[in-house]
Write an enzyme that holds these catalytic residues in place. Structure first.
Site, PDB file in Angstrom:
ATOM      1  CG  ASP A  89      -0.440   4.330   5.474  1.00  0.00           C
ATOM      2  OD1 ASP A  89      -0.009   3.501   4.660  1.00  0.00           O
ATOM      3  OD2 ASP A  89      -0.863   5.458   5.145  1.00  0.00           O
ATOM      4  NE  ARG A  92       1.349   0.477   1.014  1.00  0.00           N
ATOM      5  CZ  ARG A  92       0.541   1.372   1.557  1.00  0.00           C
ATOM      6  NH1 ARG A  92       0.915   2.059   2.638  1.00  0.00           N
ATOM      7  NH2 ARG A  92      -0.655   1.595   1.049  1.00  0.00           N
TER       8      ARG A  92
END
Length: 309
Positions: free
Chosen positions: A135, A185
């Site tokens: 992340d 992402r």
């Protein structure tokens, strides 16, 4: 108007301590976080997989300044991967990891500790038959996170990256990462960032998102299109067709509890639709960022705080 104060509250220990003691488990928290335990996360994963979706799981926590807490987070991921494997879910579920939760902010040794802890999680994920995505957090950690990613990919090239379209730098980062085997992402970004590093206007952020989408979909990597915006979903579908992308060479991603009907619709049309499931006791910062993205939820949240049911 509420976005900035809500994001500031996400960093407030005083408010966090007050909110965390209130009876919100049956209110808005449960709408976005299926539970605090590994068992709850695995059960939510199983339900979604049964419906034809895929999943990434995040054990909530960030800004860890304690070695033992970082170790606890690593163990939580190891337990999660073991539980997913035991249920036969790892072909459909991966994990997302925040480096600040596994030691990145420890004084002097943070990057080294975070890298070693990430390696431990990546090794366990590979052994279980799945992958890890790192992340991305606020802009102050971007270079450090990408540096850890480069090191991890030497041994675990399947490790995914996250880039935030709100940052001025992200289109260039997309070009650097849009190579074969690279999983990226793309999200808009949920952090309060200064104007010298990030777009402030939503229209400018949207334009940046589309520019970045074009780079990733035209590249040789595997784009992971993280958006709840109906316009961006439509644009992504059109761009995928323009660049000759077959279903399965990219995927959509949305958060648990947000637009579930749309998630199911995309899955039913043959798209790979991955749901981001957060779980654990450290849900406060995550919740505040979700409220900042949709402040209309605030009244529901306040009602849940004072409810005794």
């Amino acid at each position: 108007m509420l976005r900035q104060p809500l994001l500031m509250l996400a960093r407030s220990e005083h408010v966090k301590n007050a909110v965390s003691r209130m009876p919100v488990s049956s209110g808005i928290v449960h709408s976005y976080v299926p539970g605090e335990t590994t068992e709850a996360a695995v059960e939510a994963t199983s339900r979604l997989v049964d419906d034809g979706l895929v999943v990434t799981l995040d054990y909530l926590g960030e800004d860890t300044l304690d070695v033992e807490q970082a170790d606890t987070t690593v163990q939580a991921y190891l337990d999660l991967l073991e539980a997913l494997s035991a249920r036969g879910l790892t072909r459909k579920a991966e994990v997302s990891v925040k480096l600040s939760a596994i030691g990145q902010f420890l004084p002097e040794i943070g990057d080294k500790v975070a890298l070693e802890n990430a390696r431990t999680i990546c090794r366990a994920a590979r052994n279980a038959g799945t992958t890890v995505t790192l992340d991305m957090e606020d802009h102050t950690t971007t270079d450090r996170t990408l540096a850890v990613l480069r090191e991890l990919r030497k041994d675990f090239p399947e490790t995914g990256a996250v880039l935030q379209a709100a940052l001025h730098r992200t289109e260039a980062d997309c070009r650097a990462l849009a190579h074969e085997g690279s999983r990226v992402r793309l999200c808009k970004g949920a952090y309060l960032e200064p104007e010298d590093v990030a777009f402030q206007d939503r229209i400018e952020i949207d334009k940046s998102y589309v520019r970045c989408l074009k780079v990733l979909l035209a590249g040789q990597g595997y784009p992971m299109i993280a958006t709840h915006d109906p316009r961006m979903v439509d644009i992504a579908g059109s761009l995928a067709s323009r660049y000759g992308r077959a279903q399965g060479t990219y995927e959509f991603q949305m958060l648990y509890g947000i637009r579930p009907t749309e998630q199911q619709r995309l899955a039913d049309t043959g798209e790979t639709m991955r749901v981001y499931i957060p779980y654990g006791t450290e849900w406060y910062g995550y919740l505040m960022r979700r409220l900042a993205e949709k402040p209309s939820n605030l009244s529901f949240f306040v009602r849940s705080l004072v409810s005794k049911k």
